[in-house]
Design a protein around this motif. Structure first.
Motif, PDB file in Angstrom:
ATOM      1  N   TRP A 270      51.764  40.583  28.155  1.00  0.00           N
ATOM      2  CA  TRP A 270      50.821  41.428  29.060  1.00  0.00           C
ATOM      3  C   TRP A 270      49.707  41.796  28.161  1.00  0.00           C
ATOM      4  O   TRP A 270      49.418  41.982  26.921  1.00  0.00           O
ATOM      5  N   LYS A 271      48.452  41.835  28.836  1.00  0.00           N
ATOM      6  CA  LYS A 271      46.938  42.135  28.009  1.00  0.00           C
ATOM      7  C   LYS A 271      46.714  43.427  28.480  1.00  0.00           C
ATOM      8  O   LYS A 271      45.906  44.081  27.444  1.00  0.00           O
ATOM      9  N   ASP A 272      46.696  43.974  29.246  1.00  0.00           N
ATOM     10  CA  ASP A 272      46.358  45.309  29.938  1.00  0.00           C
ATOM     11  C   ASP A 272      47.469  46.232  30.900  1.00  0.00           C
ATOM     12  O   ASP A 272      48.567  45.613  31.095  1.00  0.00           O
ATOM     13  N   GLY A 273      47.085  47.433  31.354  1.00  0.00           N
ATOM     14  CA  GLY A 273      48.024  48.057  32.002  1.00  0.00           C
ATOM     15  C   GLY A 273      48.525  47.337  33.393  1.00  0.00           C
ATOM     16  O   GLY A 273      49.637  47.579  33.838  1.00  0.00           O
ATOM     17  N   ALA A 274      47.461  46.626  33.989  1.00  0.00           N
ATOM     18  CA  ALA A 274      47.879  46.096  35.239  1.00  0.00           C
ATOM     19  C   ALA A 274      48.876  44.929  35.319  1.00  0.00           C
ATOM     20  O   ALA A 274      49.894  44.727  35.868  1.00  0.00           O
ATOM     21  N   GLU A 275      48.843  44.231  34.108  1.00  0.00           N
ATOM     22  CA  GLU A 275      49.720  43.230  33.711  1.00  0.00           C
ATOM     23  C   GLU A 275      50.882  43.434  33.503  1.00  0.00           C
ATOM     24  O   GLU A 275      52.132  43.274  33.642  1.00  0.00           O
ATOM     25  N   LEU A 276      51.199  44.843  32.523  1.00  0.00           N
ATOM     26  CA  LEU A 276      52.298  45.395  32.209  1.00  0.00           C
ATOM     27  C   LEU A 276      52.966  46.133  33.383  1.00  0.00           C
ATOM     28  O   LEU A 276      54.122  45.773  33.822  1.00  0.00           O
ATOM     29  N   LEU A 277      52.474  46.537  34.413  1.00  0.00           N
ATOM     30  CA  LEU A 277      52.846  47.075  35.383  1.00  0.00           C
ATOM     31  C   LEU A 277      53.237  45.877  36.478  1.00  0.00           C
ATOM     32  O   LEU A 277      54.677  46.264  36.987  1.00  0.00           O
ATOM     33  N   ASN A 278      52.656  44.743  36.359  1.00  0.00           N
ATOM     34  CA  ASN A 278      53.322  43.628  37.161  1.00  0.00           C
ATOM     35  C   ASN A 278      54.501  43.176  36.718  1.00  0.00           C
ATOM     36  O   ASN A 278      55.617  42.844  37.201  1.00  0.00           O
ATOM     37  N   ASN A 279      54.804  43.524  35.276  1.00  0.00           N
ATOM     38  CA  ASN A 279      55.909  43.056  34.647  1.00  0.00           C
ATOM     39  C   ASN A 279      57.124  43.625  34.935  1.00  0.00           C
ATOM     40  O   ASN A 279      58.236  43.301  35.405  1.00  0.00           O
ATOM     41  N   PHE A 280      56.558  45.372  35.153  1.00  0.00           N
ATOM     42  CA  PHE A 280      57.881  46.008  35.433  1.00  0.00           C
ATOM     43  C   PHE A 280      58.215  45.774  36.999  1.00  0.00           C
ATOM     44  O   PHE A 280      59.429  46.072  37.500  1.00  0.00           O
ATOM     45  N   LYS A 281      57.278  45.572  37.691  1.00  0.00           N
ATOM     46  CA  LYS A 281      57.462  45.361  39.205  1.00  0.00           C
ATOM     47  C   LYS A 281      58.454  44.188  39.378  1.00  0.00           C
ATOM     48  O   LYS A 281      59.270  43.912  40.187  1.00  0.00           O
ATOM     49  N   THR A 282      58.089  42.767  38.441  1.00  0.00           N
ATOM     50  CA  THR A 282      58.873  41.917  38.613  1.00  0.00           C
ATOM     51  C   THR A 282      60.468  41.931  38.275  1.00  0.00           C
ATOM     52  O   THR A 282      61.331  41.630  38.902  1.00  0.00           O
TER      53      THR A 282
END
Length: 327
Positions: free
Chosen positions: A308-320
């Motif tokens: 992840w590079k930023d908060g949006a990508e980190l949140l997407n990881n958690f959602k996945t």
């Protein structure tokens, strides 16, 4: 004169956390027995399938900066990172101070507090606005909301979150409090970091090693011998001996660990993870830290790696990985 008292308090704090671990284990074992009875008698209590353990590194992971450097760079500007800090570290190394926590306690914090006449209040104001991705705040608050129902029988999985950090307790407490996370989202027994306090006489920020703590006449307690982590704290040791011990009970489901980190020393706890677990690796404009370490030694990991590079990508990881959390 206060140092022996503080050392005693530090030791008591470590023992308190370990006693807390034992109490939590006993409590959770009772919950398992109760759930087993309920499952046998009716279908009211759903069988949990997961026990999720989320572990956050702090700098460049939960927050989007290095909390040790943040105030220095604010007051000194780019000169600190590019010139002043390297020169100070080199001099400290020559004088025998090689551990970063010792350097900050003996040189880093006294220098900035004296030169800018800081105290606890003015320092708190300077460090409290450290940047945090809004998505990171959403993640920790969502996890906390769900964890409040742990053991209630209403959820199909439990979830808990912790901080394992090379920063210090003062920095973390100030930043968490500013963001309404201190004491509710992260309680004291969920934070594992170097002890920190303001000196009663001088008002200067002090800090001490979490592991390999030196007390009295150079006596070392709470040792670790990890060759990946710095001498002051082994994150893998904390994970296995202080976090996971709380969850080593006869669950009807497996633990799933999610570790979020950016630095080379985050490879140590990542190496303790299994094929059921995940490490969320911070990416920067250049390959460095944990990402660089995995590039070289990734074959030593058993866990799943998501970047992840930023908060949006980190949140997407958690959602996945955790769609059940409904972010």
């Amino acid at each position: 004169k206060l140092e022996p008292l503080y050392n005693l308090l530090t030791i008591l704090d470590i023992y308190t956390k370990r006693n807390t671990n034992n109490s939590i284990i006993n409590m959770l074992n009772k919950n398992v027995q109760l759930e087993s009875k309920c499952d046998g008698e009716s279908n009211i209590v759903p069988q949990r399938k997961k026990n999720i353990i989320v572990c956050w590194d702090f700098d460049w992971s939960l927050v989007n900066e290095n909390s040790d450097y943040f105030v220095h760079e604010k007051l000194y500007g780019g000169e600190y990172t590019n010139k002043m800090y390297p020169e100070l570290r080199e001099k400290a190394h020559e004088e025998g101070t090689t551990v970063f926590t010792d350097f900050m306690d003996e040189i880093g914090w006294p220098k900035i507090f004296n030169e800018f006449k800081l105290n606890a209040k003015s320092f708190g104001l300077l460090v409290s606005d450290i940047p945090i991705f809004k998505e990171n705040l959403e993640i920790v608050n969502t996890i906390n909301k769900h964890s409040n129902d742990n053991g209630s029988g209403t959820n199909r999985f439990n979830i808990n979150q912790y901080i394992i950090s090379n920063a210090n307790q003062v920095l973390i407490d100030i930043i968490l409090k500013k963001n309404d996370l201190n004491g509710n989202v992260f309680k004291s027994d969920q934070i594992f970091t170097n002890p920190g306090w303001f000196d009663e006489k001088s008002g200067i920020l002090r800090c001490q090693r979490y592991h390999n703590t030196i007390i009295g006449d150079k006596k070392v307690i709470n040792k670790h011998e990890c060759d990946i982590c710095a001498a002051n704290l082994c994150k893998g040791k904390v994970l296995t001996e202080e976090v996971l011990i709380r969850h080593n009970k006869p669950f009807t489901h497996d633990n799933i660990i999610i570790y979020i980190g950016d630095g080379g020393n985050d490879f140590c706890p990542s190496s303790k993870l299994t094929q059921n677990d995940y490490v969320f690796v911070r990416q920067f404009s250049e390959c460095k830290g944990l990402e660089a370490k995995i590039k070289v030694d990734g074959d030593k990991l058993k866990c799943n790696v998501l970047k992840w590079k930023d908060g949006a990508e980190l949140l997407n990881n958690f959602k996945t990985v955790l769609p059940e959390l409904q972010f």
